[in-house]
Design a protein around this motif. Structure first.
Motif, PDB file in Angstrom:
ATOM      1  N   THR A 127       2.850   6.469  80.077  1.00  0.00           N
ATOM      2  CA  THR A 127       3.952   6.674  79.143  1.00  0.00           C
ATOM      3  C   THR A 127       5.249   6.179  79.767  1.00  0.00           C
ATOM      4  O   THR A 127       5.654   6.646  80.839  1.00  0.00           O
ATOM      5  N   PRO A 128       5.929   5.236  79.101  1.00  0.00           N
ATOM      6  CA  PRO A 128       7.194   4.714  79.640  1.00  0.00           C
ATOM      7  C   PRO A 128       8.281   5.790  79.708  1.00  0.00           C
ATOM      8  O   PRO A 128       8.307   6.740  78.909  1.00  0.00           O
ATOM      9  N   ALA A 129       9.181   5.627  80.639  1.00  0.00           N
ATOM     10  CA  ALA A 129      10.253   6.597  80.881  1.00  0.00           C
ATOM     11  C   ALA A 129      11.070   6.947  79.633  1.00  0.00           C
ATOM     12  O   ALA A 129      11.366   8.122  79.418  1.00  0.00           O
ATOM     13  N   PRO A 130      11.471   5.985  78.773  1.00  0.00           N
ATOM     14  CA  PRO A 130      12.255   6.372  77.597  1.00  0.00           C
ATOM     15  C   PRO A 130      11.504   7.325  76.659  1.00  0.00           C
ATOM     16  O   PRO A 130      12.103   8.214  76.062  1.00  0.00           O
ATOM     17  N   MET A 131      10.192   7.156  76.569  1.00  0.00           N
ATOM     18  CA  MET A 131       9.402   8.045  75.721  1.00  0.00           C
ATOM     19  C   MET A 131       9.307   9.434  76.350  1.00  0.00           C
ATOM     20  O   MET A 131       9.410  10.449  75.652  1.00  0.00           O
ATOM     21  N   ARG A 132       9.121   9.478  77.662  1.00  0.00           N
ATOM     22  CA  ARG A 132       9.084  10.774  78.358  1.00  0.00           C
ATOM     23  C   ARG A 132      10.432  11.483  78.215  1.00  0.00           C
ATOM     24  O   ARG A 132      10.490  12.697  78.046  1.00  0.00           O
ATOM     25  N   ALA A 133      11.521  10.717  78.270  1.00  0.00           N
ATOM     26  CA  ALA A 133      12.856  11.314  78.144  1.00  0.00           C
ATOM     27  C   ALA A 133      13.040  11.965  76.779  1.00  0.00           C
ATOM     28  O   ALA A 133      13.633  13.046  76.685  1.00  0.00           O
ATOM     29  N   CYS A 134      12.532  11.335  75.733  1.00  0.00           N
ATOM     30  CA  CYS A 134      12.603  11.945  74.391  1.00  0.00           C
ATOM     31  C   CYS A 134      11.855  13.270  74.381  1.00  0.00           C
ATOM     32  O   CYS A 134      12.363  14.289  73.900  1.00  0.00           O
ATOM     33  N   PHE A 135      10.635  13.255  74.898  1.00  0.00           N
ATOM     34  CA  PHE A 135       9.832  14.472  74.917  1.00  0.00           C
ATOM     35  C   PHE A 135      10.514  15.562  75.734  1.00  0.00           C
ATOM     36  O   PHE A 135      10.543  16.729  75.330  1.00  0.00           O
ATOM     37  N   GLU A 136      11.098  15.203  76.858  1.00  0.00           N
ATOM     38  CA  GLU A 136      11.768  16.192  77.704  1.00  0.00           C
ATOM     39  C   GLU A 136      12.943  16.852  76.985  1.00  0.00           C
ATOM     40  O   GLU A 136      13.251  18.016  77.249  1.00  0.00           O
ATOM     41  N   GLU A 137      13.590  16.127  76.081  1.00  0.00           N
ATOM     42  CA  GLU A 137      14.672  16.750  75.314  1.00  0.00           C
ATOM     43  C   GLU A 137      14.137  17.860  74.414  1.00  0.00           C
ATOM     44  O   GLU A 137      14.774  18.886  74.239  1.00  0.00           O
ATOM     45  N   PHE A 138      12.946  17.654  73.865  1.00  0.00           N
ATOM     46  CA  PHE A 138      12.317  18.718  73.068  1.00  0.00           C
ATOM     47  C   PHE A 138      11.886  19.878  73.967  1.00  0.00           C
ATOM     48  O   PHE A 138      12.101  21.040  73.622  1.00  0.00           O
ATOM     49  N   VAL A 139      11.289  19.572  75.106  1.00  0.00           N
ATOM     50  CA  VAL A 139      10.847  20.621  76.028  1.00  0.00           C
ATOM     51  C   VAL A 139      12.037  21.469  76.458  1.00  0.00           C
ATOM     52  O   VAL A 139      11.944  22.703  76.525  1.00  0.00           O
ATOM     53  N   ALA A 140      13.168  20.848  76.717  1.00  0.00           N
ATOM     54  CA  ALA A 140      14.362  21.555  77.181  1.00  0.00           C
ATOM     55  C   ALA A 140      14.935  22.517  76.137  1.00  0.00           C
ATOM     56  O   ALA A 140      15.773  23.350  76.474  1.00  0.00           O
ATOM     57  N   CYS A 141      14.460  22.429  74.913  1.00  0.00           N
ATOM     58  CA  CYS A 141      14.912  23.349  73.861  1.00  0.00           C
ATOM     59  C   CYS A 141      14.284  24.728  73.986  1.00  0.00           C
ATOM     60  O   CYS A 141      14.715  25.670  73.313  1.00  0.00           O
ATOM     61  N   PHE A 142      13.268  24.834  74.819  1.00  0.00           N
ATOM     62  CA  PHE A 142      12.548  26.099  74.964  1.00  0.00           C
ATOM     63  C   PHE A 142      12.795  26.669  76.358  1.00  0.00           C
ATOM     64  O   PHE A 142      12.929  25.915  77.325  1.00  0.00           O
ATOM     65  N   PRO A 143      12.847  27.988  76.466  1.00  0.00           N
ATOM     66  CA  PRO A 143      13.175  28.605  77.760  1.00  0.00           C
ATOM     67  C   PRO A 143      12.157  28.247  78.840  1.00  0.00           C
ATOM     68  O   PRO A 143      10.955  28.175  78.572  1.00  0.00           O
TER      69      PRO A 143
END
Length: 193
Positions: A127-143
């Motif tokens: 998975t390329p870094a820009p795609m991982r970065a998008c997913f990480e923004e969603f993950v960061a929404c949860f405690p």
């Protein structure tokens, strides 16, 4: 590396960027059907063989545009999350709203990212870094203490993608998008937004 080699490499990178930019602009103004190697070659003023020396066909061009779009979306989601109030669900509300806005405002890019065939892989070591970065923004929404926060992020993203695609195709009324987002946030955050 010699100065000549460095210059050639810079020129190649500039041509590569020019082709991606031209494909993106053509798709955004005329749709992906208009993006052909012949049209791109005319637009960038290079021969089709030069295009093929950079990209192995239209799917590869779509993948390159999609990666650009993922980088843009990741920055957009990050800004939204950073600007969100600190209350429960506010980050998810902001990221979800930014995601849906991106899908509406950039439909050709959204198609490249999620609808058209590409060789891009999610949830993989590739998975390329820009795609991982998008997913990480969603993950960061949860405690962080939520041991299943990646699962929550996947399901939230999936729901938002469904809303975006079904709304764009007219299968669900676009006028209810805010209400849908509120319901999603309420269910995932456990509190009203």
């Amino acid at each position: 590396m010699s100065a000549i080699s460095e210059r050639r490499e810079r020129e190649r990178a500039q041509r590569h960027r020019l082709i991606i930019t031209a494909a993106r602009e053509l798709a955004e103004t005329e749709g992906w059907e208009a993006v052909t190697t012949r049209r791109l070659a005319e637009r960038v003023e290079y021969s089709q063989p030069v295009l093929y020396s950079h990209f192995n066909g239209k799917d590869a061009i779509v993948s390159a545009v999609a990666l650009d779009a993922f980088a843009e979306l990741a920055a957009h989601l990050h800004r939204a999350r950073q600007d969100a109030a600190a209350g429960p669900g506010q980050a998810l509300r902001a990221v979800g709203g930014a995601y849906l806005d991106f899908a509406v405002q950039r439909p050709a890019l959204y198609q490249a990212m999620f609808i058209l065939p590409t060789d891009l892989k999610f949830a993989s070591t590739e998975t390329p870094a820009p795609m991982r970065a998008c997913f990480e923004e969603f993950v960061a929404c949860f405690p962080p203490e939520n041991e299943r926060r990646e699962l929550f992020a996947e399901v939230a993203w999936s729901a938002l993608h469904g809303m975006a695609v079904l709304s764009e195709s007219g299968r669900i009324p676009s006028g209810w998008q805010e209400e849908r987002l509120d319901l999603l946030v309420t269910r995932f955050a456990g509190t009203a937004p």
